[in-house]
Design a protein around this motif. Sequence first.
Motif, PDB file in Angstrom:
ATOM      1  N   THR A   1      -5.783  19.864 -19.174  1.00 15.36           N
ATOM      2  CA  THR A   1      -6.268  21.301 -20.116  1.00 15.36           C
ATOM      3  C   THR A   1      -5.382  20.422 -22.002  1.00 15.36           C
ATOM      4  N   GLU A   2      -4.903  20.348 -22.043  1.00 15.37           N
ATOM      5  CA  GLU A   2      -3.731  20.281 -22.709  1.00 15.37           C
ATOM      6  C   GLU A   2      -3.921  18.800 -23.737  1.00 15.37           C
ATOM      7  N   LEU A   3      -4.311  18.207 -22.811  1.00 17.68           N
ATOM      8  CA  LEU A   3      -4.411  16.576 -23.464  1.00 17.68           C
ATOM      9  C   LEU A   3      -5.915  16.619 -24.131  1.00 17.68           C
ATOM     10  N   PHE A   4      -6.708  17.634 -23.367  1.00 23.55           N
ATOM     11  CA  PHE A   4      -7.909  17.186 -23.645  1.00 23.55           C
ATOM     12  C   PHE A   4      -7.694  17.516 -24.971  1.00 23.55           C
TER      13      PHE A   4
ATOM     14  N   ALA B   1     -16.386  24.163 -18.500  1.00 27.69           N
ATOM     15  CA  ALA B   1     -15.015  25.274 -18.061  1.00 27.69           C
ATOM     16  C   ALA B   1     -16.051  26.167 -17.406  1.00 27.69           C
ATOM     17  N   ASP B   2     -17.091  26.719 -18.002  1.00 27.74           N
ATOM     18  CA  ASP B   2     -17.359  27.657 -18.058  1.00 27.74           C
ATOM     19  C   ASP B   2     -18.153  28.005 -16.280  1.00 27.74           C
ATOM     20  N   ALA B   3     -19.177  26.208 -16.224  1.00 28.55           N
ATOM     21  CA  ALA B   3     -19.808  26.690 -14.969  1.00 28.55           C
ATOM     22  C   ALA B   3     -18.509  26.344 -13.441  1.00 28.55           C
ATOM     23  N   LEU B   4     -16.851  25.629 -13.737  1.00 28.66           N
ATOM     24  CA  LEU B   4     -16.345  26.140 -13.161  1.00 28.66           C
ATOM     25  C   LEU B   4     -15.980  27.761 -12.393  1.00 28.66           C
ATOM     26  N   GLY B   5     -16.117  28.480 -13.879  1.00 29.36           N
ATOM     27  CA  GLY B   5     -16.184  29.705 -14.429  1.00 29.36           C
ATOM     28  C   GLY B   5     -16.823  30.606 -12.855  1.00 29.36           C
TER      29      GLY B   5
ATOM     30  N   VAL C   1     -10.205  23.394  -8.579  1.00 28.62           N
ATOM     31  CA  VAL C   1      -8.744  23.799  -9.408  1.00 28.62           C
ATOM     32  C   VAL C   1      -8.593  21.761  -9.645  1.00 28.62           C
ATOM     33  N   TRP C   2      -9.114  20.817  -9.008  1.00 32.10           N
ATOM     34  CA  TRP C   2      -9.021  19.568  -9.114  1.00 32.10           C
ATOM     35  C   TRP C   2      -9.632  19.089  -9.626  1.00 32.10           C
ATOM     36  N   MET C   3     -10.731  19.634  -9.312  1.00 32.40           N
ATOM     37  CA  MET C   3     -12.155  19.398  -9.875  1.00 32.40           C
ATOM     38  C   MET C   3     -12.003  19.736 -11.112  1.00 32.40           C
ATOM     39  N   ARG C   4     -11.478  19.862 -11.861  1.00 32.91           N
ATOM     40  CA  ARG C   4     -11.170  20.649 -13.284  1.00 32.91           C
ATOM     41  C   ARG C   4     -10.182  19.607 -13.908  1.00 32.91           C
ATOM     42  N   ALA C   5      -9.186  19.296 -12.918  1.00 36.89           N
ATOM     43  CA  ALA C   5      -7.944  18.760 -13.177  1.00 36.89           C
ATOM     44  C   ALA C   5      -8.765  17.104 -13.739  1.00 36.89           C
TER      45      ALA C   5
END
Length: 248
Positions: free
Chosen positions: A26-29, A63-67, A144-148
Amino acid sequence: MRECRGRGRRNLVSTGDTRRMTDEGTELFVQTVDGIADAQFAEPSALPGWTRAHLIAHVADNADALGNLVHWAATGVETPMYASAAQREADIERGAGQPPSELRARVKLSADRLAQAFDALTPEAWAREVRTSKGLPVPASATVWMRAREVLIHSVDLAVGVGFTDLPRDFLVQLVGDITRQRSRGDGPALDLVADDGAGRWQVSGANGSGDQATRVTGSLPAIAAYLAGRPGPALTSEAPPQLPPWL
């Protein structure tokens, strides 16, 4: 690689390597997006048919979809990632038309909302089953992995200088394992993948587990990860690796 710092406190269940990868990605993106000039948002990304603005809008929407899946896990109320595939595409198109300043803000705010949602989940909620956008049942902890995977690979797809060699080594190992499992269920070729930097060896059974003769593919861990993900990357040391179908 840019210095990456984690975001916010961490729930005991979601601590560990995968959450760290998500935070670093996230920080990198976010940092990469912040470094893109306004005029570059309309230029092509590494993904066919998408500008950088399309890609940035997609990552914010993701991010919202995973939310939504985290909300499902927290409440037990079924909440799909997206209302429909058509709505997902329409949202990306609409987002791509936003001014760069708004897109930068959306990426940060949506990432913060997701991090806060992760932090609020209970152990019971992390174990609750949800479904991905393709209908695959997974425990909520898989988000969590999906977002990474989303933020780290798409940092490369922005095509502004971040490459697979910039991604965390443990992420690349996990990514290669993830993709080889998925490709073994698909219709691509059988592969024997050997990292010549000592990172490991993986097999893709090919053609839905047919067990066909495998083609040996060698290279560094970043090169193998990029090849499996269908992205440009460091050169493989083996000659003429087979073409691969999409994996997601």
